[in-house]
Design a protein around this motif. Structure first.
Motif, PDB file in Angstrom:
ATOM      1  N   TYR A   1      -8.061   0.814   3.788  1.00 22.13           N
ATOM      2  CA  TYR A   1      -7.508   0.552   2.469  1.00 22.13           C
ATOM      3  C   TYR A   1      -8.191  -0.653   1.836  1.00 22.13           C
ATOM      4  O   TYR A   1      -8.566  -0.634   0.675  1.00 22.13           O
ATOM      5  CB  TYR A   1      -6.003   0.297   2.549  1.00 22.13           C
TER       6      TYR A   1
ATOM      7  N   ILE B   1       0.825  -1.203   0.000  1.00 23.73           N
ATOM      8  CA  ILE B   1       0.000   0.000   0.000  1.00 23.73           C
ATOM      9  C   ILE B   1       0.862   1.256   0.000  1.00 23.73           C
ATOM     10  O   ILE B   1       0.636   2.177  -0.769  1.00 23.73           O
ATOM     11  CB  ILE B   1      -0.945   0.008   1.217  1.00 23.73           C
TER      12      ILE B   1
ATOM     13  N   ASP C   1      -0.320   6.154   0.150  1.00 21.51           N
ATOM     14  CA  ASP C   1      -1.258   5.180  -0.420  1.00 21.51           C
ATOM     15  C   ASP C   1      -1.125   5.016  -1.937  1.00 21.51           C
ATOM     16  O   ASP C   1      -2.083   4.690  -2.624  1.00 21.51           O
ATOM     17  CB  ASP C   1      -2.695   5.543  -0.053  1.00 21.51           C
TER      18      ASP C   1
END
Length: 111
Positions: free
Chosen positions: A93, A56, A64
């Motif tokens: 996420y 991520i 991100d």
């Protein structure tokens, strides 16, 4: 089990190579290992993998970038399996990616 063609996107070389080694031991073919989201997009376009294992938090901001690349890749190639990989517990996420298209998506928290 059918071997899968895999792209790994992880900026830490030791983790990237370790994942590639483990997947290779299981009979999968790691077709590319990259360290940032731009290289991930290029590798997926070039190699057409079955699965992308994506960190991520990737360069340049380490926030991100991997998540955004995963969402974009799934939009372009809904058949692409995606496993988000993170050392941080950030369930939002996973929720964000799952909301876009849940089939073939996973999240692994390595903390």
């Amino acid at each position: 089990m059918t071997p899968l063609r895999v792209v790994i996107a992880e900026d830490a070389v030791i983790l990237r190579e370790g994942l590639a080694h483990l997947l290779g031991l299981r009979g999968h073919e790691v077709v590319a290992g990259v360290g940032d989201a731009a290289a991930l997009r290029a590798a997926v376009a070039e190699h057409r993998p079955d699965v992308a294992v994506i960190d991520i938090r990737m360069p340049p901001t380490h926030t991100d970038e991997g998540l955004h690349a995963a969402i974009e890749l799934r939009r372009e190639r809904p058949e692409l399996g995606v496993l988000l990989f993170s050392q941080y517990v950030e369930t939002r996420y996973a929720a964000e990616l799952l909301a876009s298209a849940p089939a073939g998506v996973g999240y692994l928290d390595a903390s």
